[in-house]
Design an enzyme around this catalytic site. Structure first.
Site, PDB file in Angstrom:
ATOM      1  N   ALA A 195     -14.637 -18.632  -5.503  1.00 59.05           N
ATOM      2  CA  ALA A 195     -13.751 -17.511  -5.178  1.00 59.05           C
ATOM      3  C   ALA A 195     -14.111 -16.907  -3.833  1.00 59.05           C
ATOM      4  O   ALA A 195     -13.244 -16.660  -2.985  1.00 59.05           O
ATOM      5  CB  ALA A 195     -13.823 -16.447  -6.274  1.00 59.05           C
ATOM      6  N   TYR A 196     -15.388 -16.672  -3.621  1.00 57.67           N
ATOM      7  CA  TYR A 196     -15.855 -16.056  -2.371  1.00 57.67           C
ATOM      8  C   TYR A 196     -15.631 -16.969  -1.179  1.00 57.67           C
ATOM      9  O   TYR A 196     -15.063 -16.572  -0.154  1.00 57.67           O
ATOM     10  CB  TYR A 196     -17.339 -15.712  -2.516  1.00 57.67           C
ATOM     11  CG  TYR A 196     -17.973 -15.105  -1.289  1.00 57.67           C
ATOM     12  CD1 TYR A 196     -17.548 -13.870  -0.811  1.00 57.67           C
ATOM     13  CD2 TYR A 196     -19.013 -15.757  -0.636  1.00 57.67           C
ATOM     14  CE1 TYR A 196     -18.146 -13.305   0.306  1.00 57.67           C
ATOM     15  CE2 TYR A 196     -19.614 -15.195   0.480  1.00 57.67           C
ATOM     16  CZ  TYR A 196     -19.179 -13.966   0.950  1.00 57.67           C
ATOM     17  OH  TYR A 196     -19.774 -13.409   2.053  1.00 57.67           O
TER      18      TYR A 196
END
Length: 310
Positions: A195-196
């Site tokens: 996600a990051y």
């Protein structure tokens, strides 16, 4: 107990020491040279807006700008903490304005841009630093799509909306800089940070496209592939507690160097090496990442119902 870092983790985090020696210079004060210009000269008559300014890299960057006599617009959610940072900036000879804003609120971002331009007359340098990180395997996020929505909202959409809000004034003045604080993880693509890393990769791509469009407008887009920094954002990851990481002040050195030298990118050598390896031997880098993934587990915090925002 924190697990021992595996080979891939060591490769990534060892970039911290290498970055100190090769890719960065000390945080500047008035009179200290950064390439051809001292920091105070680079900031003269210019306004810098820094997001995530209440702690970590953003706070350290604000302090460096203040020490060089610069003007900084401080953006974060906590008004009280921003007031403390502003007092420190002004005590060191700089000027600061406080803008408590929730950057997940698009309309609040629009109001922030209008307020900053009205108060200061112009914003010359935008430092997109605010962010959040989630360490969780994709297989453990199959019922948590909001992991990706929340990360993308702050790391990507907020930065893009700020850029869109301030870009017209920069184009009108034919001068400006957008500094996107990205991550070395975009190039190393460490498992459990999908996600990051994806949100920062999107910001990198946006910056590349934007730079091509504003090349003749006097506007520079700088992407910083920041190595591991010892901030509250990494504290939930036990595997990082015993590995090298640079300090927020050292990370601010990347940002102030970017302001002075206006490079297209600031990337530690290990990131460049991994990027090349992905092109020529992707099977090897996939194997390294898989080894890293298999040698560790999701933390207890990452298996919980909530994540701590950066």
């Amino acid at each position: 107990m924190a697990s021992r870092p595996n080979a891939l983790q060591r490769l990534v985090v060892d970039s911290a020491g290498l970055a100190n020696r090769v890719a960065m210079r000390p945080v500047g004060t008035a009179g200290r040279s950064y390439g051809a210009w001292p920091l105070d000269r680079a900031l003269r008559d210019r306004v810098t807006l820094v997001t995530g300014a209440s702690s970590g890299i953003g706070e350290a960057t604000a302090h460096a700008i203040g020490a060089a006599g610069g003007t900084v617009a401080l953006v974060a959610r906590s008004a009280g903490k921003l007031e403390e940072v502003a007092a420190t900036v002004e005590a060191s000879g700089g000027r600061a304005s406080v803008h408590p804003v929730d950057l997940t609120d698009g309309e609040a971002i629009d109001a922030l841009c209008a307020q900053a331009l009205e108060q200061h007359g112009h914003v010359d340098i935008l430092v997109n630093n605010a962010g959040r990180s989630i360490r969780r395997a994709v297989s453990n996020s199959t019922g948590r799509f909001h992991d990706y929505e929340r990360t993308m909202q702050l790391n990507y959409f907020a930065a893009v909306r700020l850029t869109l809000g301030l870009l017209p004034a920069m184009q009108e003045r034919r001068h400006g800089q957008i500094v996107n604080v990205s991550t070395l993880g975009v190039l190393t693509r460490v498992p459990r940070f999908s996600a990051y890393v994806a949100s920062k990769a999107a910001l990198d791509a946006f910056g590349d496209s934007l730079q091509a469009e504003v090349l003749n407008d006097g506007i520079r887009v700088t992407t910083i592939h920041m190595p591991l920094v010892r901030t509250p954002m990494i504290s939930p990851t036990g595997a990082y507690r015993g590995v090298p990481a640079i300090s927020p002040d050292q990370a601010a050195g990347f940002v102030t160097r970017a302001i002075v030298e206006r490079p297209r990118r600031l990337t530690p050598p290990v990131g460049q090496a991994m990027n090349v390896a992905d092109v020529f031997v992707p099977g090897v880098t996939d194997w390294l990442r898989h080894r890293g993934f298999s040698a560790s587990q999701d933390s207890r915090a990452s298996r919980g119902p909530e994540d701590s925002p950066a």
